[in-house]
Motif scaffolding. Structure first.
Motif, PDB file in Angstrom:
ATOM      1  N   THR A 504       0.758  -1.231   0.065  1.00 31.33           N
ATOM      2  CA  THR A 504       0.031  -0.096  -0.027  1.00 31.33           C
ATOM      3  C   THR A 504       0.966   1.181   0.001  1.00 31.33           C
ATOM      4  O   THR A 504       0.518   2.349  -0.686  1.00 31.33           O
ATOM      5  N   GLU A 508       0.194   4.291  -2.267  1.00 32.68           N
ATOM      6  CA  GLU A 508       0.084   5.747  -1.829  1.00 32.68           C
ATOM      7  C   GLU A 508       1.045   6.758  -2.297  1.00 32.68           C
ATOM      8  O   GLU A 508       0.831   8.139  -2.430  1.00 32.68           O
ATOM      9  N   ARG A 512      -0.113  10.206  -3.916  1.00 35.54           N
ATOM     10  CA  ARG A 512       0.418  11.939  -3.354  1.00 35.54           C
ATOM     11  C   ARG A 512       0.658  12.629  -4.280  1.00 35.54           C
ATOM     12  O   ARG A 512       0.863  14.033  -3.938  1.00 35.54           O
TER      13      ARG A 512
END
Length: 581
Positions: A504, A508, A512
């Motif tokens: 993850t 992520e 971002r």
């Protein structure tokens, strides 16, 4: 029978399944290596699925609870084998797919079905029906206790928050990759609906063309499809060979135009037939001037986007090849699913056509890496080794002379599997492999599992394994290749630097980045490059708080950032000179 189907039937009978080992997937258990004993060749798999669709009907019902009454009614017309439920739409419509034991039972159901004679509907016959309420003349039905639904809400796709919650419970990145594949791949319900949708097209053409076949190809059948994927179809009016012993020959109408022109005219007529007569088919668009003319439409009843063409069988044979590679090693599909997900999160792939890397190109990049991983044994053989292992039954050549011959039975291959690396190791290896790949001068080729010199100046050159003169990544721009190289470097250091080791974290890191603010038009290339630069400025701000495993890792990250910034500056300068011209 799959583990999923066995579990479902046990649950219908009220038998506990907590001691029955196996996961909740439709086809494979954890680390399923497609054992040689259970392997089914691709063309045989297509035929099995087609026969399954011929034994099936799709019935719209009031609710999922209608299955008991529907089972009782259909049992008076044939032997019901399995029933599956799904719902579609925000104000959901409910559907139950019924498979009968024999095709004759399905034919009997269709003969006993009726039309609404109101002058406003076109009386077309298909495997798509609806179940109306009983009237006073209807015989009373006996409830059957053996009725059960093997799947409920079978087309529901897992939401991102639930997906990441499930991934967070895994202990290793390898487990996360397997879980991601398990929860997002095309399931049993999705496969059945796609073949039933293909069956509807065959039924449309069967009057004039009783030997017509609508072959699904692409992600729907090659083992790399996810829930909600489109359905690609190749319509063949006949694949029957000439019977040289027969003295009676059908009179047929000769084409009075070129093959392409005739194909366009045929597709235009078929598009009209789909739009006017096939229930559930909406938003019909005819794209006849494309290199391969296609008909695009949405099927409301199955909620599937369809692309229909009448080209040669090379697309089906390519799906066969990808299916073979996926069946050779259980790690192949979870790895490709993970890399595709990563590419989507960082914005490398796009659902709209354009100059982006496609999922097909990305899949070939992964397969090429698995054929020749640095400092390790190969996971997959080269295509040419499959060609050398082919027998007479594996010989396939398309009408335009494309040789699609390769071994199609895993049980006849002699490839020795000696690579035992984990999925996590293969994932890191993929990013490191393409960090150092020279896209400027080299081409990716699966045929001999070696790097070739690029035959032209395309920014990225990936050889089509079957049609070797084609570059499947010809659409990819120079800018997108540079972005790919930046992203694989970023992914490599993210995986190496994070202490907790979470998949993850890789996803992520892509979310971002402000990719949604990037304009992809030609007039804003320089602006887009500036946006990419801001990503690394942001990374510099975070560098003070980033923790690394050791000083060597920190030094490598710093070097990668410096090299990437210099490359971006060079691109900015080049684009500035081009715009001034």
């Amino acid at each position: 029978m799959s583990l999923y189907m066995i579990r479902a039937r046990l649950q219908c009978l009220g038998i506990p399944t907590r001691f029955f080992k196996g996961n909740h997937s439709a086809y494979s258990s954890k680390k399923d290596c497609a054992s040689l004993q259970s392997f089914i060749p691709f063309m045989k798999l297509l035929e099995n699925r087609r026969e399954q669709a011929n034994r099936s009907i799709l019935v719209q019902v009031q609710s999922a609870d209608s299955y008991k009454e529907l089972y009782s009614y259909c049992s008076t017309l044939g032997i019901v084998k399995d029933m599956f439920h799904y719902r579609e739409g925000t104000d959901p419509s409910h559907f139950i797919l019924i498979e009968f034991e024999e095709q004759s039972h399905t034919n009997n159901v269709l003969r006993e079905s009726t039309y609404l004679i109101d002058g406003q509907t076109i009386p077309t016959s298909s495997h798509f029906l609806w179940f109306r309420a009983a009237n006073r003349k209807s015989p009373k039905l006996k409830q059957n206790k053996s009725a059960c639904l093997l799947i409920t809400n079978g087309t529901a796709m897992i939401k991102d928050d639930k997906l990441y919650e499930a991934l967070s419970k895994c202990e290793t990145i390898s487990e996360e990759m397997e879980k991601l594949h398990e929860l997002t791949k095309l399931n049993e319900m999705g496969s059945r609906l796609r073949f039933l949708t293909a069956r509807q097209v065959e039924g449309l053409m069967s009057g004039l063309f009783p030997k017509a076949r609508a072959y699904p190809f692409g992600s729907s059948v090659n083992g790399f499809g996810k829930m909600g994927c489109d359905l690609d179809l190749i319509l063949r009016l006949t694949d029957e060979k000439e019977k040289e012993h027969s003295r009676l020959v059908y009179h047929c109408k000769a084409s009075s135009s070129s093959e392409r022109s005739a194909n366009q005219k045929n597709m235009e007529v078929i598009g009209d037939l789909i739009y006017l007569f096939l229930p559930g088919c909406t938003q019909v668009r005819r794209i006849l001037q494309a290199r391969v003319p296609i008909i695009k439409y949405h099927h409301q009843l199955t909620d599937i986007e369809c692309d229909l063409s009448m080209t040669n069988m090379s697309g089906v044979y390519m799906s066969d090849l990808l299916y073979m590679f996926g069946e050779m090693d259980y790690r192949v599909r979870p790895l490709i699913f993970t890399i595709r997900r990563w590419a989507k999160e960082v914005g490398l792939t796009n659902s709209s056509p354009g100059r982006w890397i496609t999922n097909f190109t990305l899949t070939l990049l992964v397969l090429a890496y698995l054929q020749n991983p640095p400092n390790s044994h190969p996971v997959l053989p080269s295509l040419n080794s499959l060609v050398r292992s082919a027998g007479p039954e594996d010989a396939f050549v398309t009408e335009d002379g494309t040789d699609c011959t390769f071994a199609r039975d895993l049980r006849k291959l002699t490839f020795a599997k000696s690579n035992v690396g984990s999925l996590e190791q293969l994932l890191v290896g993929f990013f490191e492999y393409y960090c150092h790949f020279d896209f400027n001068s080299m081409a990716v080729c699966l045929n001999e599992a070696v790097h070739l010199t690029k035959p032209d100046h395309s920014p990225m050159y990936v050889v089509n394994p079957l049609e070797k003169g084609l570059n499947v990544s010809k659409n990819v721009s120079h800018e997108e290749v540079e972005r790919f190289k930046c992203e694989v470097k970023n992914a490599a250091w993210v995986l190496e630097s994070q202490n907790d080791g979470r998949l993850t974290g890789l996803f992520e890191s892509g979310r971002r980045k402000p990719l949604s603010r990037i304009n992809f038009t030609e007039s804003t290339k320089s602006k887009r490059l500036m946006n990419v630069t801001t990503l690394f400025k942001e990374a510099e701000d975070e560098e003070q708080t980033e923790e690394y495993k050791n000083d060597t890792m920190a030094s490598q990250v710093k070097s990668i950032r410096k090299e990437t910034k210099e490359r971006i500056k060079m691109l900015e300068a080049a684009m500035g000179q081009k715009s001034r011209r």
